[in-house]
Write a protein that holds these residues in place. Structure first.
Motif, PDB file in Angstrom:
ATOM      1  N   GLY A  45      -9.026   6.904   2.926  1.00 37.32           N
ATOM      2  CA  GLY A  45      -8.870   5.930   1.978  1.00 37.32           C
ATOM      3  C   GLY A  45      -7.232   6.455   1.728  1.00 37.32           C
ATOM      4  O   GLY A  45      -6.898   7.363   2.042  1.00 37.32           O
ATOM      5  N   GLY A  46      -6.555   5.103   1.005  1.00 35.04           N
ATOM      6  CA  GLY A  46      -5.370   5.329   0.701  1.00 35.04           C
ATOM      7  C   GLY A  46      -4.302   5.565   1.768  1.00 35.04           C
ATOM      8  O   GLY A  46      -3.242   6.138   1.807  1.00 35.04           O
ATOM      9  N   GLY A  47      -4.826   5.332   3.003  1.00 34.98           N
ATOM     10  CA  GLY A  47      -3.824   5.391   4.265  1.00 34.98           C
ATOM     11  C   GLY A  47      -3.429   7.161   4.597  1.00 34.98           C
ATOM     12  O   GLY A  47      -2.693   7.439   4.962  1.00 34.98           O
ATOM     13  N   PHE A  67     -10.518   3.051   5.041  1.00 36.80           N
ATOM     14  CA  PHE A  67     -10.640   1.929   4.237  1.00 36.80           C
ATOM     15  C   PHE A  67      -9.105   1.302   4.150  1.00 36.80           C
ATOM     16  O   PHE A  67      -8.395   1.625   3.879  1.00 36.80           O
ATOM     17  CB  PHE A  67     -10.740   2.678   2.762  1.00 36.80           C
ATOM     18  CG  PHE A  67     -10.881   1.329   1.605  1.00 36.80           C
ATOM     19  CD1 PHE A  67     -11.915   1.307   1.232  1.00 36.80           C
ATOM     20  CD2 PHE A  67      -9.734   1.212   1.137  1.00 36.80           C
ATOM     21  CE1 PHE A  67     -12.076   0.180  -0.003  1.00 36.80           C
ATOM     22  CE2 PHE A  67      -9.542   0.321  -0.016  1.00 36.80           C
ATOM     23  CZ  PHE A  67     -10.852  -0.122  -0.453  1.00 36.80           C
ATOM     24  N   GLY A  68      -9.239   0.065   4.869  1.00 36.38           N
ATOM     25  CA  GLY A  68      -7.992  -0.893   5.161  1.00 36.38           C
ATOM     26  C   GLY A  68      -7.999  -1.336   6.418  1.00 36.38           C
ATOM     27  O   GLY A  68      -8.574  -0.857   7.446  1.00 36.38           O
ATOM     28  N   VAL A  69      -7.511  -2.507   6.687  1.00 35.07           N
ATOM     29  CA  VAL A  69      -7.376  -3.004   7.942  1.00 35.07           C
ATOM     30  C   VAL A  69      -6.394  -2.377   8.800  1.00 35.07           C
ATOM     31  O   VAL A  69      -6.633  -2.390  10.085  1.00 35.07           O
ATOM     32  CB  VAL A  69      -7.156  -4.583   7.922  1.00 35.07           C
ATOM     33  CG1 VAL A  69      -5.634  -5.114   7.428  1.00 35.07           C
ATOM     34  CG2 VAL A  69      -7.392  -5.190   9.169  1.00 35.07           C
ATOM     35  N   GLY A  70      -5.251  -1.851   8.443  1.00 30.01           N
ATOM     36  CA  GLY A  70      -4.142  -1.223   9.225  1.00 30.01           C
ATOM     37  C   GLY A  70      -4.724   0.150   9.089  1.00 30.01           C
ATOM     38  O   GLY A  70      -5.385   0.632   8.170  1.00 30.01           O
ATOM     39  N   LEU A  93     -10.227  -8.922   3.851  1.00 31.97           N
ATOM     40  CA  LEU A  93      -8.648  -8.979   2.814  1.00 31.97           C
ATOM     41  C   LEU A  93      -7.773  -9.946   3.566  1.00 31.97           C
ATOM     42  O   LEU A  93      -6.888 -10.060   2.956  1.00 31.97           O
ATOM     43  CB  LEU A  93      -8.235  -7.573   2.721  1.00 31.97           C
ATOM     44  CG  LEU A  93      -8.028  -6.694   4.109  1.00 31.97           C
ATOM     45  CD1 LEU A  93      -7.193  -7.525   5.408  1.00 31.97           C
ATOM     46  CD2 LEU A  93      -7.531  -5.321   3.789  1.00 31.97           C
ATOM     47  N   ARG A 225       3.644  -3.306   7.056  1.00 30.14           N
ATOM     48  CA  ARG A 225       3.981  -1.572   6.777  1.00 30.14           C
ATOM     49  C   ARG A 225       5.511  -1.586   6.697  1.00 30.14           C
ATOM     50  O   ARG A 225       6.037  -2.077   7.439  1.00 30.14           O
ATOM     51  CB  ARG A 225       3.446  -0.910   8.118  1.00 30.14           C
ATOM     52  CG  ARG A 225       1.777  -0.611   8.166  1.00 30.14           C
ATOM     53  CD  ARG A 225       1.300   0.169   6.837  1.00 30.14           C
ATOM     54  NE  ARG A 225       0.104   0.313   6.873  1.00 30.14           N
ATOM     55  CZ  ARG A 225      -1.117  -0.355   6.162  1.00 30.14           C
ATOM     56  NH1 ARG A 225      -0.598  -1.329   5.475  1.00 30.14           N
ATOM     57  NH2 ARG A 225      -2.175  -0.058   6.306  1.00 30.14           N
ATOM     58  N   SER A 275      -4.046  -6.223  -1.050  1.00 27.89           N
ATOM     59  CA  SER A 275      -5.471  -6.460  -1.062  1.00 27.89           C
ATOM     60  C   SER A 275      -5.902  -5.867  -2.143  1.00 27.89           C
ATOM     61  O   SER A 275      -7.142  -6.114  -2.281  1.00 27.89           O
ATOM     62  CB  SER A 275      -6.264  -5.627  -0.078  1.00 27.89           C
ATOM     63  OG  SER A 275      -5.759  -4.357  -0.235  1.00 27.89           O
ATOM     64  N   ARG A 281     -11.324  -5.716  -3.056  1.00 29.59           N
ATOM     65  CA  ARG A 281     -11.285  -4.131  -2.944  1.00 29.59           C
ATOM     66  C   ARG A 281     -13.087  -3.870  -2.722  1.00 29.59           C
ATOM     67  O   ARG A 281     -13.325  -2.917  -1.874  1.00 29.59           O
ATOM     68  CB  ARG A 281     -10.703  -3.513  -3.957  1.00 29.59           C
ATOM     69  CG  ARG A 281      -9.168  -3.250  -3.778  1.00 29.59           C
ATOM     70  CD  ARG A 281      -8.739  -2.530  -2.682  1.00 29.59           C
ATOM     71  NE  ARG A 281      -7.505  -2.296  -2.325  1.00 29.59           N
ATOM     72  CZ  ARG A 281      -6.409  -2.089  -2.936  1.00 29.59           C
ATOM     73  NH1 ARG A 281      -6.709  -1.275  -3.943  1.00 29.59           N
ATOM     74  NH2 ARG A 281      -5.152  -2.165  -2.357  1.00 29.59           N
ATOM     75  N   MET A 284     -13.896  -4.539   0.710  1.00 31.41           N
ATOM     76  CA  MET A 284     -13.427  -3.613   1.469  1.00 31.41           C
ATOM     77  C   MET A 284     -14.592  -2.503   1.387  1.00 31.41           C
ATOM     78  O   MET A 284     -14.652  -1.478   2.354  1.00 31.41           O
ATOM     79  CB  MET A 284     -11.880  -3.093   1.367  1.00 31.41           C
ATOM     80  CG  MET A 284     -11.170  -4.321   1.557  1.00 31.41           C
ATOM     81  SD  MET A 284      -9.500  -3.948   1.101  1.00 31.41           S
ATOM     82  CE  MET A 284      -8.928  -2.644   1.915  1.00 31.41           C
TER      83      MET A 284
HETATM   84  C1  8YV Z   1      -4.863  -1.029   1.642  1.00 28.89           C
HETATM   85  C2  8YV Z   1      -3.769  -2.100   3.450  1.00 28.89           C
HETATM   86  O1  8YV Z   1      -4.172  -0.964   0.035  1.00 28.89           O
HETATM   87  O2  8YV Z   1      -5.467  -2.729   4.533  1.00 28.89           O
HETATM   88  C3  8YV Z   1      -4.533  -2.340   4.660  1.00 28.89           C
HETATM   89  O3  8YV Z   1      -4.058  -2.122   5.634  1.00 28.89           O
HETATM   90  O4  8YV Z   1      -2.742  -1.815   3.621  1.00 28.89           O
HETATM   91  C4  8YV Z   1      -4.385  -2.268   2.099  1.00 28.89           C
HETATM   92  O5  8YV Z   1      -5.143  -3.141   2.344  1.00 28.89           O
HETATM   93  C5  8YV Z   1      -4.622   0.194   2.045  1.00 28.89           C
HETATM   94  O6  8YV Z   1      -4.962   0.412   3.378  1.00 28.89           O
HETATM   95  C6  8YV Z   1      -5.450   1.296   1.099  1.00 28.89           C
HETATM   96  O7  8YV Z   1      -5.740   2.537   1.747  1.00 28.89           O
END
Ligand code: 8YV
Length: 306
Positions: A45-47, A67-70, A93, A225, A275, A281, A284
């Motif tokens: 999570g949280g990149g 957790f995140g599309v990226g 998202l 990004r 998102s 959320r 997701m």
């Molecule tokens: C999220 C995002 O906040 O999905 C993504 O790529 O940047 C955001 O939706 C982030 O990834 C949370 O970890």
């Protein structure tokens, strides 16, 4: 009932995702990976970074669920080399992020955030003339990266009467005007909206030359990004008046925002909220849990990448 399979959480996750994981699986919040043997799934999570170092520390890892599309935080090539599969959270998202892209386009053109500061500062009450802004109708909005979110953002902006142009690696079967380079797109655009993925392929794609092409009447919006934009070049372009302003939801080194941007009136600065709605959320989080379940039950991810 606990499943003996071990799942580790890397980085911050929503409370309901954490609770579900720890009820169902043995999922300690990763702090030092001291007792990593047997951990087969990492939920990220949280990149948080998931690269060779994390994979080395998790010798039994078989899946990375992001957790995140990226997923520029995940070294997918390294994972593939090790036979580790990776998933992300696409689609759920798209609307929220596309909404935010459109809102930032409207905000930079209509000066909404700046107008709020104008009222709060007392400038309006003192009789200072209200600055005029720009129409969205008729503005050329250049979408850089026409994927799921870029397409959804373009559809929204079309409803506002904007003229949509785009650049992607290849032209798509859409009615919008294609440009074969980011510079050509910026040249044609009143607002350039960055909606590419992050990662090595797009690092610094919006550089000094692209900003120069956008021009002194042009605005930059980034909801993708921070790495896609050369942030130093952006600050320099704003300071020299080579572009008109920017709306930014993402930064190169979050949560650090360059001091030079914090001081400026011609930028809208958001804390990565594309998102960040309750509904999105939750969706997701549910997709993350579906991926963990599907992998552990059938050895297959619901939304694999790569
Ligand atoms: C999220 C995002 O906040 O999905 C993504 O790529 O940047 C955001 O939706 C982030 O990834 C949370 O970890």
């Amino acid at each position: 009932t606990q499943n003996p399979v071990r799942v580790v959480q890397l980085g911050g996750l929503m409370p309901f995702v954490r609770e579900w994981l720890s009820e169902r699986y043995d999922a300690p919040l990763h702090e030092d990976l001291a007792d990593a043997a047997g951990i087969e799934v990492a939920v990220v999570g949280g990149g948080a970074p998931a690269g060779a170092a994390e994979m080395d520390a998790l010798p039994d890892l078989r899946a990375i669920v992001n957790f995140g599309v990226g997923y520029d935080n995940v070294d997918v090539a390294e994972a593939q080399r090790r036979g580790i599969v990776v998933s992300n959270t696409p689609d759920v998202l798209t609307d929220a992020v596309a909404d935010l892209a459109a809102f930032l386009v409207v905000d930079v053109l209509r000066g909404l955030t700046a107008a709020d500061r104008f009222v709060r500062s007392g400038a309006w009450a003192r009789g200072k003339p209200v600055p005029l802004t720009r129409d969205v109708r008729g503005a050329v909005v250049g979408v850089l990266g026409l994927g799921r979110i870029g397409t959804a953002a373009a559809e929204r902006l079309e409803v506002f009467g904007a003229e949509v142009h785009y650049h992607s690696r290849s032209p798509k079967d859409v009615g919008w005007t294609y440009h074969d380079s980011p510079v050509a797109l910026a040249e044609a655009s009143d607002v350039l909206v960055v909606l590419t993925p992050g990662g090595a392929d797009t690092d610094g794609l919006v550089d000094a030359a692209v900003l120069e092409a956008l021009g002194p009447e042009g605005y930059l919006v980034n909801v993708a990004r921070g790495s896609v934009v050369d942030e130093d070049a952006l600050v320099a372009a704003l300071e020299a008046g080579r572009i008109a302003g920017a709306g930014l939801d993402v930064f190169a080194d979050e949560p650090r925002v360059p001091e030079a941007l914090l001081q400026r009136e011609d930028v809208v600065l958001l804390p990565h909220v594309g998102s960040a709605t309750v509904e999105t959320r939750e969706a997701m989080g549910r997709l993350v849990l579906d991926n963990v379940d599907a992998f552990l039950e059938r050895g297959e991810l619901v939304t694999p990448v790569g």
